[in-house]
Design an enzyme around this catalytic site. Structure first.
Site, mmCIF file in Angstrom:
data_model
loop_
_atom_site.group_PDB
_atom_site.id
_atom_site.type_symbol
_atom_site.label_atom_id
_atom_site.label_comp_id
_atom_site.label_asym_id
_atom_site.label_seq_id
_atom_site.Cartn_x
_atom_site.Cartn_y
_atom_site.Cartn_z
ATOM 1 N N VAL A 10 -17.687 4.225 8.995
ATOM 2 C CA VAL A 10 -17.455 4.467 7.568
ATOM 3 C C VAL A 10 -16.014 4.136 7.199
ATOM 4 O O VAL A 10 -15.742 3.499 6.172
ATOM 5 C CB VAL A 10 -17.792 5.929 7.190
ATOM 6 C CG1 VAL A 10 -17.500 6.179 5.714
ATOM 7 C CG2 VAL A 10 -19.254 6.235 7.484
ATOM 8 N N CYS A 11 -15.068 4.542 8.047
ATOM 9 C CA CYS A 11 -13.641 4.277 7.783
ATOM 10 C C CYS A 11 -13.358 2.788 7.720
ATOM 11 O O CYS A 11 -12.536 2.329 6.920
ATOM 12 C CB CYS A 11 -12.783 4.895 8.873
ATOM 13 S SG CYS A 11 -12.978 6.667 9.051
ATOM 14 N N THR A 12 -14.028 2.019 8.570
ATOM 15 C CA THR A 12 -13.832 0.570 8.570
ATOM 16 C C THR A 12 -14.210 -0.015 7.221
ATOM 17 O O THR A 12 -13.489 -0.857 6.666
ATOM 18 C CB THR A 12 -14.652 -0.074 9.696
ATOM 19 O OG1 THR A 12 -14.208 0.450 10.958
ATOM 20 C CG2 THR A 12 -14.497 -1.583 9.711
ATOM 21 N N LEU A 19 -11.432 1.320 4.451
ATOM 22 C CA LEU A 19 -10.129 0.660 4.480
ATOM 23 C C LEU A 19 -10.240 -0.786 4.018
ATOM 24 O O LEU A 19 -9.346 -1.301 3.334
ATOM 25 C CB LEU A 19 -9.534 0.735 5.882
ATOM 26 C CG LEU A 19 -8.893 2.081 6.229
ATOM 27 C CD1 LEU A 19 -8.626 2.189 7.719
ATOM 28 C CD2 LEU A 19 -7.602 2.294 5.448
#
Length: 247
Positions: free
Chosen positions: A77-79, A82
């Protein structure tokens, strides 16, 4: 790596950078944690990032800031998040907003992860700093952990939650969002609330539900009809306390 924090002394000012020594045995006590409220000055700190060491307040300078945390590097999810924020950086630039990310891994790990982010999101250049918070000092200052994570601070691995802080040029917290690790953020909402904050600051109005740039705004009830007419000209009265005008 960091400036002295409340963990070492209870006599501190968040207008000054907070440093800590790696030799200090950290104890993360709830009574030492700053209370982040709307319009409070956010804690300052120094940290290593993917773009070098920064002093947070100095880095923001006269700009607005969006400061957001991620549970860990190389997480799915963070990928996507960002990458999405990086793609929208020109929109944040138009609004005089600086982006700052954070994850609890080190700088070298961040830099390797950024290569994945650029590949997945088809970015040529990921261009805002990601803070390395291996010690969890900043996560503590900004309360970027859930209940179980807070209990485990200083004892073992801790994943930060998805926090978002919108900070104005006076370094005051204007809006914050808190998401669990399982739910991705909405970049459009972050831009929307920045537009709303900047509009209300500059025009002395408030915004209705789901407001978008270009739509009518609301005249504050503190202004009389006469004052509203003098300031805004024409306006539409729905109720004595609900009056719409053009921004």
């Amino acid at each position: 790596m960091f400036a002295r924090t409340a963990l070492q002394t209870q006599k501190y000012s968040f207008s000054q950078p907070l440093k800590t020594s790696v030799r200090y045995i950290r104890t993360f006590k709830q009574e030492d944690q700053p209370r982040l409220r709307i319009n409070s000055v956010v804690p300052n700190f120094e940290a290593d990032t993917t773009l070098g060491k920064i002093n947070f307040h100095d880095y923001l300078g006269d700009s607005w800031g969006v400061f957001f945390s991620h549970p860990a590097d190389f997480t799915p999810v963070c990928t996507t998040e960002l990458g999405a924020f990086s793609k929208l950086k020109p929109e944040f630039d138009k609004r005089n907003v600086k982006l700052v990310g954070l994850s609890v891994e080190g700088v070298e790990s961040h830099k390797k992860w950024i290569k994945d982010i650029e590949e997945v999101s088809k970015l040529k250049n990921f261009s805002f700093p990601v803070i390395a918070d291996e010690s969890k000092e900043v996560a503590f200052l900004y309360d970027m952990v859930d209940e179980e994570g807070f209990k485990n601070l200083g004892k073992g691995p801790v994943a930060t939650i998805r926090s978002v802080f919108v900070i104005d040029p006076s370094k005051k917290l204007r809006i914050s969002f808190t998401y669990p690790p399982s739910v991705g953020r909405n970049t459009s909402e972050v831009l929307r609330v920045i537009d709303a904050l900047q509009k209300t600051d500059s025009k002395g109005v408030v915004t209705p539900i789901d407001w978008q740039e270009g739509q009518d705004v609301i005249i504050p009830p503190s202004l009389s009809d006469a004052e509203a007419k003098k300031k805004f000209g024409k306006f539409k009265t729905v109720k004595p306390y609900l009056r719409y005008t053009k921004a």
